[in-house]
Design a protein around this motif. Structure first.
Motif: not given
Length: 131
Positions: A57-66, A68-87
């Motif tokens: 992930v190039a921008d951690e803050d942006y990834a957390r915002r995304l 949170a949006e995808w999961l429908g949860v408050p942004e403050r609750t997303v602590e980390a996002v790691d890219f795993r792979e393109l399947q």
């Protein structure tokens, strides 16, 4: 043609009510989140270029915002996002490479392999089906 991005997301659970508390050690969970990849050449297909760098992930803050949006949860609750792979299946991967090849200048690269390495690193898994 089928492809999806896989992310590992760590979220912190927060009770919706003030009279409910959580034990601190049990308030975090990690989930695998999948996001469909747009068909090459269509709106959103450049997600990998705009979001990833060398398979991370190039921008951690942006990834957390995304996330949170995808999961429908408050942004403050997303602590980390790691890219795993393109399947991806072979048809999508071929279409992706063909679309990249039409405008290498946009990626500041000399060939398709350089583009894939620059943005996805070695985090591409070609399968018969992503399902």
């Amino acid at each position: 043609m089928d492809a999806r991005y896989a992310f590992r997301v760590r979220v912190r659970l927060e009770p919706a009510r003030a009279d409910v508390t959580l034990e601190p050690g049990s308030a975090e969970t990690s989930i695998t989140l999948f996001r469909e990849a747009a068909e090459p050449g269509t709106e959103g297909w450049l997600f990998f270029r705009d979001t990833l760098w060398r398979g991370e992930v190039a921008d951690e803050d942006y990834a957390r915002r995304l996330a949170a949006e995808w999961l429908g949860v408050p942004e403050r609750t997303v602590e980390a996002v790691d890219f795993r792979e393109l399947q991806t299946d072979e048809a999508y991967f071929d279409a992706l490479k063909a679309e990249i090849a039409t405008d290498l200048e946009a990626f500041k690269a000399e060939n398709v392999s350089e583009v894939l390495s620059k943005y996805l690193g070695s985090s591409i898994r070609v399968t018969d089906s992503t399902g």
